[in-house]
Design an enzyme around this catalytic site. Sequence first.
Site, PDB file in Angstrom:
ATOM      1  CG  ASN A 121      -6.670   7.536  10.139  1.00 35.14           C
ATOM      2  OD1 ASN A 121      -6.415   6.442   9.655  1.00 35.14           O
ATOM      3  ND2 ASN A 121      -6.360   8.669   9.544  1.00 35.14           N
ATOM      4  NE  ARG A 167      -3.693  -2.110   2.734  1.00 38.57           N
ATOM      5  CZ  ARG A 167      -3.612  -3.446   2.767  1.00 38.57           C
ATOM      6  NH1 ARG A 167      -2.449  -4.056   2.723  1.00 38.57           N
ATOM      7  NH2 ARG A 167      -4.713  -4.166   2.849  1.00 38.57           N
ATOM      8  CG  HIS A 197      -2.923   3.511   6.093  1.00 30.01           C
ATOM      9  ND1 HIS A 197      -3.308   3.625   7.398  1.00 30.01           N
ATOM     10  CD2 HIS A 197      -3.223   4.702   5.511  1.00 30.01           C
ATOM     11  CE1 HIS A 197      -3.834   4.826   7.603  1.00 30.01           C
ATOM     12  NE2 HIS A 197      -3.794   5.497   6.477  1.00 30.01           N
ATOM     13  NE  ARG A 222      -3.325  -2.739  -1.822  1.00 25.79           N
ATOM     14  CZ  ARG A 222      -3.429  -3.822  -1.057  1.00 25.79           C
ATOM     15  NH1 ARG A 222      -2.360  -4.518  -0.766  1.00 25.79           N
ATOM     16  NH2 ARG A 222      -4.585  -4.180  -0.580  1.00 25.79           N
TER      17      ARG A 222
END
Length: 707
Positions: A146, A71, A74, A367
């Site tokens: 978060n 990533r 993160h 990804r």
Amino acid sequence: MKKSKKSDLKSEQMSQFTVDNSNQKLTTNDGVSIYDNNNTLKVGDRGPSLQQDHIYFDKLGHFDRERIPERVVHARGSGAHGILEIHEDISEYTCAKFLQKGKTTPLFIRFSTVAGFKGSTDLARDVRGFSVKFYTEDGNYDLVGNNIPVFFIQDAMNFPDLIHAVKPEPDKEIPQAASAHDTFWDFISLMPESAHMIMWAMSDRAIPRSLRMMEGFGVHTFKLINEKGKATFVKFHWKPRLGVHSVAWNEAQKISGFNSDFHRQDLWEAIDTGNFPQWDLGVQLIPEEDELKYSFDLLDVTKIVPEELVPVKIIGTMTLNRNPDNFFAETEQVAFDPGRIIPGIDLSDDPLLQGRVFSYMDTQNYRLGGGNFHEIPINRSLNQKHNNQKDGTGRIDILKGGVSYFPNSKASGCPYHAMLKGEEGFQSHQQEVQGKKVRGRSDSFADHFSQATLFFNSQSKPEKQHIIDAFSFELSKVTDPKIRERQVAILHQIDKTLAQKVGDNLGIKPPKELDELTLSFARQNHPNYPLQPKKQEINSSDALSMKVKEGEGTIKTRKVAFLVDNGVSKKSVDQLKKALEKEGAQAVLISSKVGVLTYEEGSKEKISHSYLTDPSVCYDAVFTPSGKSIESLKLNPDYYEFINDSYRHCKILAFAKGAGTLMDNSFVKPDRGVILEDENENWIVDFIQVMKLHRIWDREEERKVPS
Ligand code: HDE
């Protein structure tokens, strides 16, 4: 087949994909049994290898492709499975099925740091990601939040710049997982909108004691939608049952050296031993009519809604109860996306949130190698997907039949959409929107300092000191004096004492005004910057401080180091061990070497931890039991390092009968957190009571050494 509980559904679905190698013969990826897994195919024992070695190519060809792009942010994360149980009725506000009273929904959570690479330390000073994927009966819903309720920037356009600034500098790729460097503070000191977030990032929130002891926030304002289509603004909160706690900065740095997997291991062990971490889910509900009622803009992600203005209503509990079977398949391949919403929930117009909706989908496509990432087991919804999408890299599902378009008559119009049959389906909130197309920012976003000040005002004395220390540390690592000065000028706008104290540590007299360069950047968004802020509703908020109230707190799952050696009294060890275990805490015996130890009473004990592997920073409190062991500890420098560091990091220390003399050769001085059996009959009760406070931060004041 036994009917499964809701919470088991995801594990049942995933079990179809799990592979158990026990008692199985080794095969190639095509299922051909392998006779020899040690040698490549050669011409003779010492000859060249042959190109026809399909077994070797099968193995290495796969190995060469074992990594996917980490990533961008993160990258370092730890995951777990769990459930959400809802126990309050909020049907008035939302028709989301998983939020209805009595519902239980399986989920997967991924905690993360932001800046570091995949293999970086857990204890970096950083924001922590708090991403939850709910496998609801309405489909998957992702709440990608978060552990800090605000963000650095207000508009998605600045995100790549923020991240480039905090990541290692591009020429030398230094530093790893650290914001203490020029490019980060260069950016921050030119972006006064980051002022509130940077206060949180320099506070103890950025160095949590455990992932299990962090709050979580949805951060943005979202919308709940009820069955009549009415919207209510909502802020999501996760409140940890174990309280919110952090370590000391000096401790964090040492943990990074001794055990860079500290948080990951802590989470894994807690779940593994049945100490399931829990958070209460809370909502702040704000009627649509109140959208413009406050001194801040609900769409501005650099602002909180203080709990004093809108209380947090607790509606449910999340329990993490299962570790992943495979890190890569689950924690690495899980794909979060704040745009994955379900009926009953919608996005607000927060420009940062809107920008996120593109980025996550895009990043997963890259990804995870293309558009079929939702077919990876961890990302699969529990309700089967039905649509006409097909093909693409890694397609797993086999779509039956000759029709893959809509409308069609050949497949009787299937899959049909809900509207056609008057059934339920996702509908966006019918919000009125009007306006010119502009690339710009509302002046209601221009108050950058009021809530930064609110945060600072709300901190306890030690928390304030830690913020001063953190700014001083970070800015001392900045090499460009102009950047330091620009940032101190920002601090002056937040709190004069804060600026003064940080300035003192850097040899800077805080400038009274913002730097011209900072102003010029702010004026790109707000031509008349600085604008007079609106009057704030409150000056201080209890909910923003981590301070444990006297008489509250728990020591559940805390680890206490028992410093022992041959000749230690079993009676003394057992006495405290039992009392701690009753409270759910754990006693860990640490000696100068692993192996077997003999008690004063003659019996033996297995020792699995030594000073070589287990420093004090990995424990919450320390106990030195009685016995002949005191004589050998007296001569052991590792022992002194252990208790000195514990004391420095404001931990609680207890010394059993006769062991108090060991303090003589250390820095440890009697205080509220140093408990001596020799002087206190009630020492066990007191030890547990003081441990509940987490730390004796007042100790820092006398010692004048930041912990
Ligand atoms: Fe993210 N963020 N982000 N972010 N974010 C990613 O998505 C992005 C923001 C957050 O455990 C990426 O899958 C943009 C706020 C978490 O897998 C990427 C913006 C918040 C995670 C991305 C933001 C977050 C990510 C990288 C500004 C708190 C980890 C890999 C518009 C509410 C998810 C990925 C996990 C991850 C983009 C801002 C939280 C690049 C463009 C605000 C917890 O898509």
